[in-house]
Design a protein around this motif. Sequence first.
Motif, mmCIF file in Angstrom:
data_model
loop_
_atom_site.group_PDB
_atom_site.id
_atom_site.type_symbol
_atom_site.label_atom_id
_atom_site.label_comp_id
_atom_site.label_asym_id
_atom_site.label_seq_id
_atom_site.Cartn_x
_atom_site.Cartn_y
_atom_site.Cartn_z
ATOM 1 N N LEU A 65 112.337 88.569 -56.667
ATOM 2 C CA LEU A 65 113.143 88.557 -56.802
ATOM 3 C C LEU A 65 113.499 90.195 -55.714
ATOM 4 O O LEU A 65 114.634 89.755 -54.827
ATOM 5 C CB LEU A 65 113.448 88.875 -57.911
ATOM 6 N N VAL A 66 112.221 90.699 -55.641
ATOM 7 C CA VAL A 66 113.021 92.013 -54.623
ATOM 8 C C VAL A 66 113.004 91.466 -53.365
ATOM 9 O O VAL A 66 114.030 91.872 -52.410
ATOM 10 C CB VAL A 66 112.150 93.228 -54.909
ATOM 11 N N SER A 67 111.635 90.422 -52.955
ATOM 12 C CA SER A 67 111.887 90.575 -51.382
ATOM 13 C C SER A 67 112.993 89.609 -51.132
ATOM 14 O O SER A 67 113.878 89.575 -49.744
ATOM 15 C CB SER A 67 110.897 88.677 -50.975
ATOM 16 N N LEU A 68 114.235 89.105 -52.283
ATOM 17 C CA LEU A 68 115.224 87.906 -51.641
ATOM 18 C C LEU A 68 115.973 89.125 -51.585
ATOM 19 O O LEU A 68 116.878 88.919 -50.770
ATOM 20 C CB LEU A 68 115.839 87.342 -53.132
ATOM 21 N N ASP A 127 115.751 78.804 -59.745
ATOM 22 C CA ASP A 127 114.471 77.630 -59.338
ATOM 23 C C ASP A 127 113.704 77.931 -58.570
ATOM 24 O O ASP A 127 114.576 78.247 -57.706
ATOM 25 C CB ASP A 127 115.166 76.255 -59.552
ATOM 26 N N SER A 128 112.178 77.705 -58.368
ATOM 27 C CA SER A 128 111.684 77.877 -57.197
ATOM 28 C C SER A 128 110.832 76.218 -56.761
ATOM 29 O O SER A 128 110.909 75.367 -57.938
ATOM 30 C CB SER A 128 111.045 78.657 -57.459
ATOM 31 N N THR A 129 110.228 76.703 -55.578
ATOM 32 C CA THR A 129 109.052 75.372 -55.203
ATOM 33 C C THR A 129 108.950 76.102 -54.128
ATOM 34 O O THR A 129 108.704 77.292 -53.031
ATOM 35 C CB THR A 129 109.896 74.436 -54.738
ATOM 36 N N SER A 130 106.884 76.313 -54.426
ATOM 37 C CA SER A 130 106.339 76.881 -53.728
ATOM 38 C C SER A 130 106.135 76.799 -52.111
ATOM 39 O O SER A 130 105.861 77.325 -51.698
ATOM 40 C CB SER A 130 104.695 76.416 -54.395
ATOM 41 N N MET A 174 110.602 77.851 -50.924
ATOM 42 C CA MET A 174 112.547 77.817 -51.778
ATOM 43 C C MET A 174 112.601 78.005 -53.036
ATOM 44 O O MET A 174 112.304 77.639 -54.045
ATOM 45 C CB MET A 174 112.468 76.481 -51.149
ATOM 46 N N PHE A 175 113.706 78.666 -53.247
ATOM 47 C CA PHE A 175 114.605 79.665 -53.483
ATOM 48 C C PHE A 175 115.942 78.963 -54.057
ATOM 49 O O PHE A 175 117.225 79.546 -53.076
ATOM 50 C CB PHE A 175 114.494 81.215 -54.233
ATOM 51 N N LEU A 176 116.518 78.856 -55.395
ATOM 52 C CA LEU A 176 118.015 78.476 -55.832
ATOM 53 C C LEU A 176 117.733 79.753 -56.303
ATOM 54 O O LEU A 176 117.637 80.236 -57.525
ATOM 55 C CB LEU A 176 118.214 77.136 -56.620
ATOM 56 N N ILE A 230 114.368 81.302 -48.327
ATOM 57 C CA ILE A 230 113.541 80.602 -48.064
ATOM 58 C C ILE A 230 112.236 81.084 -47.890
ATOM 59 O O ILE A 230 112.955 82.234 -46.674
ATOM 60 C CB ILE A 230 113.144 79.341 -46.825
ATOM 61 N N LEU A 231 111.582 81.800 -48.482
ATOM 62 C CA LEU A 231 110.549 83.275 -47.844
ATOM 63 C C LEU A 231 109.942 82.840 -46.887
ATOM 64 O O LEU A 231 108.564 81.628 -47.378
ATOM 65 C CB LEU A 231 110.180 83.900 -49.403
ATOM 66 N N ASN A 232 110.389 83.140 -45.516
ATOM 67 C CA ASN A 232 109.118 82.752 -44.407
ATOM 68 C C ASN A 232 108.234 82.935 -44.703
ATOM 69 O O ASN A 232 108.102 84.315 -44.415
ATOM 70 C CB ASN A 232 110.271 82.606 -42.903
ATOM 71 N N ARG A 233 107.125 82.126 -44.121
ATOM 72 C CA ARG A 233 105.498 82.219 -44.195
ATOM 73 C C ARG A 233 105.326 82.072 -42.664
ATOM 74 O O ARG A 233 104.036 83.089 -42.317
ATOM 75 C CB ARG A 233 104.700 81.715 -45.152
#
Length: 167
Positions: free
Chosen positions: A47-50, A62-65, A88-90, A115-118
Motif C-alpha cells: 500500500l505504501v509503494s502504491l 485484490d491482488s495477484t502475485s 498487480m493490484f486492484l 502493477i508494481l513493476n519488477r
Amino acid sequence: MARSRPNRGNAAAPKQPTTTTTTTTTSTTEQQQQQPSKDDLRAAANLVSLRRTDPAVTAIVDSTSQVALYRYSSTSKGWAKEGAEGAMFLVRRDPTTQSHITNKPIGGPRFALAILNRVATHNWTLPLTRDLAFAPNGDYWMFQSKRDTATSFGIWFLLFSIFFKCR
C-alpha cells in the motif's frame, strides 16, 4: 540498663508502604493477535509503494502475485511485452485526495489496476473507467478502450483462475 521505648499513647505505628506485584500471563494466541502477520506486513508495504505512485490510493481490494503486460501491434500483427511485470493490484482510490504539489483534488476514477513493476523503474497504472472493454482469453485478460479500438492490451496471469475465482 534496659532501654525504654517512648510512649506514643494511642498513636498507631506508621505503616510501611506495601508493594503488590501483579503477574500477567499472555497466551500464545494473544501474542499472535498482537503481532501483525507476514501477509499484513506485506499488504501494508504494498500500500505504501502504491501510494508513492498514486497518493489517492486508499485500499487494496485484490491482488495477484505475477502478471505481465502485453500490447498488440497492428503493424507486426503480434503481441509484444510492454515492459511491466510484477504483482498487480486492484485498488480503491479517493479522487478528492489533495495533491501535495497543487493542493487541488487529484481526481480520476474510484478504482484502478496497478502493477508494481519488477523489470523497470516505473510502475504501471490503469484507471478503470466505463470506456474500457475487458474479456478473459485463456491465461490472459484482454482489454482496450472503446474509443481507441486500434490499441489492445493483454495481461498475462501466472494464477489467472485464482484471481478470478470469485468473479
